[in-house]
Design a protein around this motif. Structure first.
Motif, PDB file in Angstrom:
ATOM      1  N   THR A   1      14.329 -14.278  27.017  1.00 30.14           N
ATOM      2  CA  THR A   1      13.598 -14.072  25.797  1.00 30.14           C
ATOM      3  C   THR A   1      12.204 -13.610  26.416  1.00 30.14           C
ATOM      4  OG1 THR A   1      12.654 -16.097  25.631  1.00 30.14           O
ATOM      5  CG2 THR A   1      14.418 -16.024  24.318  1.00 30.14           C
ATOM      6  N   VAL A   2      11.186 -13.011  25.384  1.00 30.69           N
ATOM      7  CA  VAL A   2       9.955 -12.448  25.991  1.00 30.69           C
ATOM      8  C   VAL A   2       9.026 -13.700  26.534  1.00 30.69           C
ATOM      9  CG1 VAL A   2       8.036 -11.390  25.307  1.00 30.69           C
ATOM     10  CG2 VAL A   2      10.000 -10.500  24.527  1.00 30.69           C
ATOM     11  N   ASP A   3       9.300 -14.543  25.976  1.00 32.80           N
ATOM     12  CA  ASP A   3       8.427 -15.805  26.309  1.00 32.80           C
ATOM     13  C   ASP A   3       8.973 -16.363  27.755  1.00 32.80           C
ATOM     14  OD1 ASP A   3       6.677 -15.934  23.906  1.00 32.80           O
ATOM     15  OD2 ASP A   3       7.884 -17.129  22.990  1.00 32.80           O
ATOM     16  N   GLU A   4      10.271 -16.604  27.933  1.00 30.91           N
ATOM     17  CA  GLU A   4      10.841 -16.982  29.022  1.00 30.91           C
ATOM     18  C   GLU A   4      10.450 -15.820  30.247  1.00 30.91           C
ATOM     19  OE1 GLU A   4      15.116 -19.227  27.652  1.00 30.91           O
ATOM     20  OE2 GLU A   4      15.110 -16.952  27.898  1.00 30.91           O
ATOM     21  N   PHE A   5      10.569 -14.686  29.898  1.00 29.68           N
ATOM     22  CA  PHE A   5      10.161 -13.922  30.830  1.00 29.68           C
ATOM     23  C   PHE A   5       8.713 -13.794  31.114  1.00 29.68           C
ATOM     24  CE2 PHE A   5       8.504  -9.687  32.168  1.00 29.68           C
ATOM     25  CZ  PHE A   5       9.207  -9.391  33.213  1.00 29.68           C
ATOM     26  N   GLU A   6       7.606 -13.965  30.426  1.00 29.09           N
ATOM     27  CA  GLU A   6       6.427 -13.949  30.590  1.00 29.09           C
ATOM     28  C   GLU A   6       6.109 -15.145  31.318  1.00 29.09           C
ATOM     29  OE1 GLU A   6       4.391 -13.510  26.874  1.00 29.09           O
ATOM     30  OE2 GLU A   6       4.741 -11.226  27.027  1.00 29.09           O
TER      31      GLU A   6
ATOM     32  N   ALA B   1       4.447 -15.328  34.980  1.00 27.02           N
ATOM     33  CA  ALA B   1       3.356 -16.120  35.448  1.00 27.02           C
ATOM     34  C   ALA B   1       3.483 -17.295  36.524  1.00 27.02           C
ATOM     35  CB  ALA B   1       2.928 -16.836  34.094  1.00 27.02           C
ATOM     36  N   ARG B   2       4.758 -17.907  36.479  1.00 24.27           N
ATOM     37  CA  ARG B   2       5.151 -19.023  37.662  1.00 24.27           C
ATOM     38  C   ARG B   2       5.155 -18.227  38.854  1.00 24.27           C
ATOM     39  NH1 ARG B   2       9.445 -22.848  34.448  1.00 24.27           N
ATOM     40  NH2 ARG B   2       7.655 -24.069  33.219  1.00 24.27           N
ATOM     41  N   ALA B   3       5.775 -16.974  38.857  1.00 25.03           N
ATOM     42  CA  ALA B   3       6.158 -16.287  40.024  1.00 25.03           C
ATOM     43  C   ALA B   3       4.612 -15.758  40.689  1.00 25.03           C
ATOM     44  CB  ALA B   3       6.973 -14.945  40.003  1.00 25.03           C
ATOM     45  N   ARG B   4       3.762 -15.312  39.644  1.00 24.77           N
ATOM     46  CA  ARG B   4       2.437 -15.147  40.292  1.00 24.77           C
ATOM     47  C   ARG B   4       1.535 -16.186  40.601  1.00 24.77           C
ATOM     48  NH1 ARG B   4       1.766 -10.116  42.207  1.00 24.77           N
ATOM     49  NH2 ARG B   4      -0.308 -10.064  41.221  1.00 24.77           N
TER      50      ARG B   4
END
Length: 51
Positions: free
Chosen positions: A36-41, A45-48
């Motif tokens: 979902t958009v929320d999961e992707f965001e 954020a975690r990856a960054r």
């Protein structure tokens, strides 16, 4: 995959690879659902390192 030394991966990179592998090979009958958009965001954020 082009990674000469898997020991050079961060824990986050390794986790992402394993999750993607498991999702891609979970079942031939049921393809994995896109995030979902929320999961992707959240994943971005975690990856960054922002979360």
């Amino acid at each position: 995959m082009g990674i000469p030394d898997s020991g050079a991966l961060s824990l986050g990179q390794w986790t992402a690879i394993v999750k993607a592998w498991n999702a891609a090979h979970a079942s031939e009958d049921t393809p994995p659902a896109p995030p979902t958009v929320d999961e992707f965001e959240l994943a971005y954020a975690r990856a960054r390192g922002l979360h």
